[in-house]
Write a protein that holds these residues in place. Structure first.
Motif, PDB file in Angstrom:
ATOM      1  N   THR A   1       0.835  -1.206   0.000  1.00  0.00           N
ATOM      2  CA  THR A   1       0.000   0.000   0.000  1.00  0.00           C
ATOM      3  C   THR A   1       0.868   1.253   0.000  1.00  0.00           C
ATOM      4  OG1 THR A   1      -1.782  -1.118   1.186  1.00  0.00           O
ATOM      5  CG2 THR A   1      -1.800   1.282   1.224  1.00  0.00           C
ATOM      6  N   TYR A   2       0.497   2.197  -0.855  1.00  0.00           N
ATOM      7  CA  TYR A   2       1.188   3.488  -0.942  1.00  0.00           C
ATOM      8  C   TYR A   2       0.201   4.589  -0.564  1.00  0.00           C
ATOM      9  CZ  TYR A   2       4.412   0.618  -3.633  1.00  0.00           C
ATOM     10  OH  TYR A   2       5.271  -0.388  -4.026  1.00  0.00           O
ATOM     11  N   HIS A   3       0.622   5.462   0.343  1.00  0.00           N
ATOM     12  CA  HIS A   3      -0.253   6.510   0.863  1.00  0.00           C
ATOM     13  C   HIS A   3       0.188   7.869   0.324  1.00  0.00           C
ATOM     14  CE1 HIS A   3      -2.928   8.596   3.614  1.00  0.00           C
ATOM     15  NE2 HIS A   3      -1.908   9.311   4.047  1.00  0.00           N
ATOM     16  N   PHE A   4      -0.752   8.602  -0.273  1.00  0.00           N
ATOM     17  CA  PHE A   4      -0.491   9.937  -0.812  1.00  0.00           C
ATOM     18  C   PHE A   4      -1.402  10.935  -0.111  1.00  0.00           C
ATOM     19  CE2 PHE A   4       0.334   6.775  -4.011  1.00  0.00           C
ATOM     20  CZ  PHE A   4       1.531   7.168  -4.611  1.00  0.00           C
ATOM     21  N   ARG A   5      -0.850  12.146   0.148  1.00  0.00           N
ATOM     22  CA  ARG A   5      -1.660  13.153   0.848  1.00  0.00           C
ATOM     23  C   ARG A   5      -1.379  14.550   0.302  1.00  0.00           C
ATOM     24  NH1 ARG A   5      -2.220  15.514   6.649  1.00  0.00           N
ATOM     25  NH2 ARG A   5       0.016  15.300   6.867  1.00  0.00           N
TER      26      ARG A   5
ATOM     27  N   MET B   1       0.617  21.468   0.495  1.00  0.00           N
ATOM     28  CA  MET B   1       1.660  20.450   0.667  1.00  0.00           C
ATOM     29  C   MET B   1       1.258  19.185  -0.073  1.00  0.00           C
ATOM     30  SD  MET B   1       3.494  22.201   2.956  1.00  0.00           S
ATOM     31  CE  MET B   1       4.556  21.066   3.829  1.00  0.00           C
ATOM     32  N   LEU B   2       2.220  18.601  -0.788  1.00  0.00           N
ATOM     33  CA  LEU B   2       2.017  17.327  -1.461  1.00  0.00           C
ATOM     34  C   LEU B   2       3.110  16.395  -0.966  1.00  0.00           C
ATOM     35  CD1 LEU B   2       0.438  15.725  -3.558  1.00  0.00           C
ATOM     36  CD2 LEU B   2       1.872  16.728  -5.340  1.00  0.00           C
ATOM     37  N   GLU B   3       2.710  15.418  -0.155  1.00  0.00           N
ATOM     38  CA  GLU B   3       3.690  14.560   0.507  1.00  0.00           C
ATOM     39  C   GLU B   3       4.217  13.468  -0.400  1.00  0.00           C
ATOM     40  OE1 GLU B   3       2.077  12.891   4.060  1.00  0.00           O
ATOM     41  OE2 GLU B   3       2.445  14.703   5.241  1.00  0.00           O
TER      42      GLU B   3
END
Length: 198
Positions: A178-182, A191-193
């Motif tokens: 799983t890859y988490h984007f925020r 903000m783009l993590e």
């Protein structure tokens, strides 16, 4: 005659002064207020996720990519083409995405003892915050990467059993991955993590 000439010059002076004043006022109104430039207001977040696998690997397994965004969840199964893609444009902030790669061994798969197998799984993503003019939002670096999640070549029958045990069911298993984007706003800044592997 002199009186008429003086009146003409006086009228021209008033006309020129008025034109200059109106032009100056017009210029001042056209200048954007600091921090209010329409070109730097958040407009949308463009997100794309792609999962790939080689056809040989898909003979052995069932693989899918699940994308969760807010309250929405969609699952895409990799077919014979070995590629699925999810793309979205949202004007909502904050926005989060959890992208999960699921892999399970096909119950009926029996490897050919005279054959070697390759395993290739890839994942790529692209996220970009845009302004009202369609350009990149100031100070928000777009995210874009193409990664090899797994790449093994020339596995024989005994190695395949070890592969399935180690990468699918064992303690060190890779899948589900799983890859988490925020994407969010903090202290007036967007903000783009960088994604986190969960």
């Amino acid at each position: 005659m002199k009186k008429n000439i003086h009146l003409i010059f006086a009228a021209l002076f008033v006309l020129c002064t008025t034109a200059t004043f109106l032009t100056a006022c017009g210029d001042a109104e056209d200048e954007p207020t600091p921090g209010e430039s329409s070109g730097q207001k958040f407009h949308s977040l463009e997100a794309t996720f792609i999962a790939t696998a080689n056809p040989e690997f898909l003979e052995m397994v069932d693989m899918s990519m699940e994308v969760k965004s807010g309250t929405n969840s969609q699952t895409f199964t990799l077919g014979s083409k070995g590629r699925v893609r999810y793309g979205e444009s949202t004007t909502v902030c904050p926005a989060t995405y959890d992208v999960t790669l699921h892999v399970t061994r096909k119950p009926g798969f029996v490897p050919d003892p005279d054959k070697s197998y390759d395993v290739k799984v890839g994942f790529s993503y692209s996220l970009k915050a845009t302004d009202a003019d369609g350009g990149t939002l100031k100070d928000v670096t777009p995210l874009k990467e193409e990664t090899n999640v797994l790449q093994l070549e020339g596995l024989d029958t005994s190695q395949l059993d070890a592969f399935f045990n180690d990468y699918l069911v064992g303690e060190g298993k890779i899948f589900p991955a799983t890859y988490h984007f925020r994407f969010y706003q903090k202290d007036g800044k967007y903000m783009l993590e960088i994604p986190k592997d969960l």
